[in-house]
Structure formats: C-alpha cells, structure tokens
Design a protein around this motif. Structure first.
Motif, PDB file in Angstrom:
ATOM      1  N   CYS A 180       0.842  -1.213   0.000  1.00 43.34           N
ATOM      2  CA  CYS A 180       0.000   0.000   0.000  1.00 43.34           C
ATOM      3  C   CYS A 180       0.872   1.256   0.000  1.00 43.34           C
ATOM      4  CB  CYS A 180      -0.896   0.056   1.235  1.00 43.34           C
ATOM      5  SG  CYS A 180      -2.151  -1.204   1.274  1.00 43.34           S
ATOM      6  N   CYS A 181       2.048   1.168   0.633  1.00 45.38           N
ATOM      7  CA  CYS A 181       2.917   2.353   0.774  1.00 45.38           C
ATOM      8  C   CYS A 181       4.010   2.385  -0.290  1.00 45.38           C
ATOM      9  CB  CYS A 181       3.547   2.379   2.157  1.00 45.38           C
ATOM     10  SG  CYS A 181       2.359   2.558   3.473  1.00 45.38           S
ATOM     11  N   ASP A 182       3.841   1.570  -1.340  1.00 41.74           N
ATOM     12  CA  ASP A 182       4.768   1.601  -2.482  1.00 41.74           C
ATOM     13  C   ASP A 182       6.205   1.251  -2.134  1.00 41.74           C
ATOM     14  OD1 ASP A 182       2.701   2.307  -4.223  1.00 41.74           O
ATOM     15  OD2 ASP A 182       2.904   4.429  -3.696  1.00 41.74           O
ATOM     16  N   ALA A 183       6.418   0.348  -1.179  1.00 37.71           N
ATOM     17  CA  ALA A 183       7.789  -0.163  -0.959  1.00 37.71           C
ATOM     18  C   ALA A 183       8.227  -0.866  -2.242  1.00 37.71           C
ATOM     19  CB  ALA A 183       7.807  -1.129   0.222  1.00 37.71           C
ATOM     20  N   ARG A 184       9.532  -0.868  -2.493  1.00 35.96           N
ATOM     21  CA  ARG A 184      10.032  -1.478  -3.733  1.00 35.96           C
ATOM     22  C   ARG A 184      10.210  -2.987  -3.581  1.00 35.96           C
ATOM     23  NH1 ARG A 184      13.509   2.468  -2.940  1.00 35.96           N
ATOM     24  NH2 ARG A 184      15.239   1.077  -2.433  1.00 35.96           N
ATOM     25  N   GLU A 185      10.646  -3.422  -2.393  1.00 31.39           N
ATOM     26  CA  GLU A 185      11.078  -4.802  -2.263  1.00 31.39           C
ATOM     27  C   GLU A 185      10.890  -5.291  -0.826  1.00 31.39           C
ATOM     28  OE1 GLU A 185      15.246  -5.169  -3.167  1.00 31.39           O
ATOM     29  OE2 GLU A 185      15.197  -7.353  -2.970  1.00 31.39           O
ATOM     30  N   VAL A 186      10.287  -6.460  -0.672  1.00 34.48           N
ATOM     31  CA  VAL A 186      10.194  -7.099   0.637  1.00 34.48           C
ATOM     32  C   VAL A 186      10.887  -8.450   0.538  1.00 34.48           C
ATOM     33  CG1 VAL A 186       8.665  -8.103   2.367  1.00 34.48           C
ATOM     34  CG2 VAL A 186       8.044  -5.935   1.286  1.00 34.48           C
ATOM     35  N   ARG A 187      11.809  -8.693   1.456  1.00 34.57           N
ATOM     36  CA  ARG A 187      12.521  -9.966   1.490  1.00 34.57           C
ATOM     37  C   ARG A 187      12.061 -10.742   2.718  1.00 34.57           C
ATOM     38  NH1 ARG A 187      18.521  -7.457   0.620  1.00 34.57           N
ATOM     39  NH2 ARG A 187      18.244  -6.724  -1.522  1.00 34.57           N
ATOM     40  N   ILE A 188      11.550 -11.928   2.483  1.00 38.42           N
ATOM     41  CA  ILE A 188      11.075 -12.764   3.593  1.00 38.42           C
ATOM     42  C   ILE A 188      12.130 -13.819   3.900  1.00 38.42           C
ATOM     43  CG2 ILE A 188       9.343 -14.463   4.307  1.00 38.42           C
ATOM     44  CD1 ILE A 188       7.859 -11.998   4.036  1.00 38.42           C
ATOM     45  N   ALA A 189      12.540 -13.892   5.142  1.00 39.31           N
ATOM     46  CA  ALA A 189      13.452 -14.952   5.578  1.00 39.31           C
ATOM     47  C   ALA A 189      12.744 -15.733   6.664  1.00 39.31           C
ATOM     48  CB  ALA A 189      14.741 -14.345   6.125  1.00 39.31           C
ATOM     49  N   THR A 190      12.671 -17.047   6.505  1.00 40.36           N
ATOM     50  CA  THR A 190      11.946 -17.849   7.481  1.00 40.36           C
ATOM     51  C   THR A 190      12.450 -19.276   7.501  1.00 40.36           C
ATOM     52  OG1 THR A 190       9.743 -18.454   8.245  1.00 40.36           O
ATOM     53  CG2 THR A 190      10.101 -18.505   5.887  1.00 40.36           C
ATOM     54  N   ARG A 191      12.076 -19.999   8.555  1.00 40.39           N
ATOM     55  CA  ARG A 191      12.590 -21.374   8.660  1.00 40.39           C
ATOM     56  C   ARG A 191      11.776 -22.343   7.810  1.00 40.39           C
ATOM     57  NH1 ARG A 191      10.488 -23.019  14.785  1.00 40.39           N
ATOM     58  NH2 ARG A 191       8.283 -22.861  14.236  1.00 40.39           N
ATOM     59  N   THR A 192      10.487 -22.026   7.545  1.00 39.93           N
ATOM     60  CA  THR A 192       9.661 -22.922   6.717  1.00 39.93           C
ATOM     61  C   THR A 192       9.455 -22.274   5.351  1.00 39.93           C
ATOM     62  OG1 THR A 192       8.540 -23.599   8.747  1.00 39.93           O
ATOM     63  CG2 THR A 192       7.518 -24.282   6.675  1.00 39.93           C
TER      64      THR A 192
END
Ligand code: NAP
Length: 274
Positions: free
Chosen positions: A141-153
């Motif tokens: 919604c706020c126009d971020a360019r990139e989201v990186r998800i790091a997770t164990r599953t």
C-alpha cells in the motif's frame, strides 16, 4: 452499522492481552456503556461462538489462532483484509459478520513512528505468518520497492510470496536477505520468552536500518534493547498494538478513540509511554 451491543477479543490464550485495558479506557472516555471482554475460545468452539455473537449484534477483534477462521466466516471483508487473508476486526450488520484487518494500518503507523518518515523502500521480514502478511500488504500500500522474507519454513514463505509476485522474494540465507535493507522486522514469536534466540544477530543488521519487533510484552524484547544499544532506531510491537486497536475502535464506532486514555491505560500496566 449499528453500535455494537458487545465487544469481545477472541483468541487462545487471551489472558495476557493489553487490548481490554486500553479499549475499555477509550470506551469509558467516550462514555460508551459497552465493555470489551477477552474470551478464550478453543478453535473447535469458534463457529458456535461466532453464531452467538452474530445473534447478539457483537463486534470485536480476533487474535491468534483465529484470524484466518474469522476471515473465512465473514460475509464481506474490506479490500485490505482480502489482501492479507485474515481478519482481526469484525462487526455484525444485517445479521451477518463483516471483517477488516487493522494490523495493516497499525504496522504502517508503527513504521512511521519508528522511522519518522514514509515506508522504507527495501524491507526484510523474518517470519511468514499472518503478521508478515499484514506487513507485506502495508508495504504494498505504501509503495515499498522490495520485501525480502526470511523464514525457517520455506513452503509457507513461498505461498506468501506467490501472492505478491512484484514485491516479495523469499531468501534462505539471512545474510543475503539483510543486505542493504532499510528496515528489519521480526514477525516471528521469538522474543516472547526472555531466553528466546534473536530473530537475527544484531551484527548482521545494516548500520542505518531501523528495527521493528512485532513482539510485545510489558517490557521491550532483548532484541530491541540489543539493537538500540548497537545504535539502531528500534521499537517493539506495543505501538502497532495500540494503533491497530485505535483503528478497530474507529471501525466499530465511526469516530476515533481518545488516544490519550488508551496510552495512559498502557502506561499504567507496563510503565511505558506509547
Ligand atoms: P504465525 O502466523 O504463527 O506466524 C509465525 C511465523 O514465525 C511463522 O513464519 C513461523 O514459522 C515463524 N516462527 C515461529 N516460531 C519460530 C521460531 N522459533 N524460529 C523461527 N521462526 C519461527 O504468527 P503471527 O500471527 O504472524 O504473529 C507473529 C508474531 O507477531 C507474534 O509474536 C505476534 O504476537 C506478533 N504480532 C504482533 C502484533 C502487534 O500488534 N504488535 C500483531 C500481530 C502479530 P513456521 O511456519 O516455521 O512455524
């Protein structure tokens, strides 16, 4: 929408929640006679509980583990709740249940309070559950360019990323996920217990990146304290909790709550100012 006849928080467990304290303070300040009550509901009892609440014309919040099940039960949902796939705020109108997700706005406001600015362009999120999904919607919604998800599953993270193909990428290596990010978010429960491991080592966080821990408790998490000691702007999830609650109140009553009364109630219980 009629004024709710009853306000509830559905979760399990719910006894620890600060929501009743600050919602009841806002209700008292607005001279509304209704009270906000926590109800511990086992998943198997959720359907019957919601049936009864619909009959009563109630409204409320849903928390862990019920946000997806309440979403599924709603006749209509806001566009934001549809995008998250979870409902944390519900109400009854026309004999049917309707839902919103105010975690998204709560996250947006918590980020703004932390950074003093707009949503950062490149964000790392640790965890891939409901809170991570709300953060992804806020970033979108706020126009971020990139989201990186790091997770164990990874499978769960992949399912989340598939819903945001232009925005979200899944990283298996933490070091790569954190490179050059402008905000680091903990969206796992790590930190609820004082002896929990850190979501990521503080040394791995880029020097200028603020740190937002969605976990909250009476005191700040060890991770937040360690990040601040290392020079980062850092906050836990208490502000997001207050903001999602303020947005929920506005959804139920059509006017904003007395934020001062809410903050004072939180201060009385935690000794903290938000
Ligand atoms: P959730 O749907 O259960 O997702 C939790 C995520 O954390 C999953 O990706 C899970 O991975 C991961 N995780 C769980 N335990 C872990 C561990 N020991 N190590 C590494 N990763 C782990 O929960 P949620 O609803 O997203 O909530 C996450 C946290 O955010 C909770 O502490 C909650 O209280 C907080 N929260 C705060 C607010 C606020 O207003 N401040 C609002 C919403 C949520 P797996 O799939 O592998 O289990």
């Amino acid at each position: 929408m009629n004024r709710p006849a009853r306000l509830v928080l559905l979760g399990s467990p719910v006894a620890h929640s600060l929501s009743p304290a600050f919602q009841n303070a806002a209700l008292a300040s607005a001279a509304l006679a209704v009270r906000y009550e926590p109800i511990d509901v086992a998943p198997a009892m959720l359907g019957d509980t919601l049936d009864a609440l619909v009959r009563e014309g109630a409204a409320g919040n849903a928390t862990v583990p019920h946000k997806e099940a309440v979403f599924a039960r709603c006749a209509t949902r806001t566009a934001v709740a549809e995008r998250v796939g979870a409902v944390n705020t519900f109400w009854v109108s026309g004999g049917e249940l309707h839902g919103d997700n105010t975690d998204v706005g709560g996250f947006e406001r918590a980020v703004a309070a932390l950074t003093g600015d707009a949503m950062p362009g490149r964000i790392a999120i640790i965890g891939a559950g409901g809170a991570a999904a709300a953060a992804c919607v806020a970033a979108e919604c706020c126009d971020a360019r990139e989201v990186r998800i790091a997770t164990r599953t990874v499978e769960r993270a992949d399912r989340l990323a598939e819903r945001f193909p232009a925005l979200v990428t899944v990283y298996t290596a933490l070091e790569a996920a954190l490179e050059d990010v402008e905000l680091v978010v903990n969206a796992t429960p790590l930190g609820l217990r004082d002896d929990d491991a850190f979501p990521v080592a503080v040394e791995m966080i880029p020097a200028d990146a603020p740190v937002l821990d969605l976990v909250y408790g009476p005191g700040e998490t060890r991770w937040v304290r360690a990040a601040r000691a290392a020079g980062h702007r850092a906050a836990d999830g208490l502000r997001m909790l207050l903001e999602q609650g303020a947005l929920a109140f506005e959804r139920w009553f059509g006017f904003p709550p007395d934020r001062g009364a809410m903050s004072r109630a939180i201060h009385e219980r935690t000794g903290r100012l938000v």
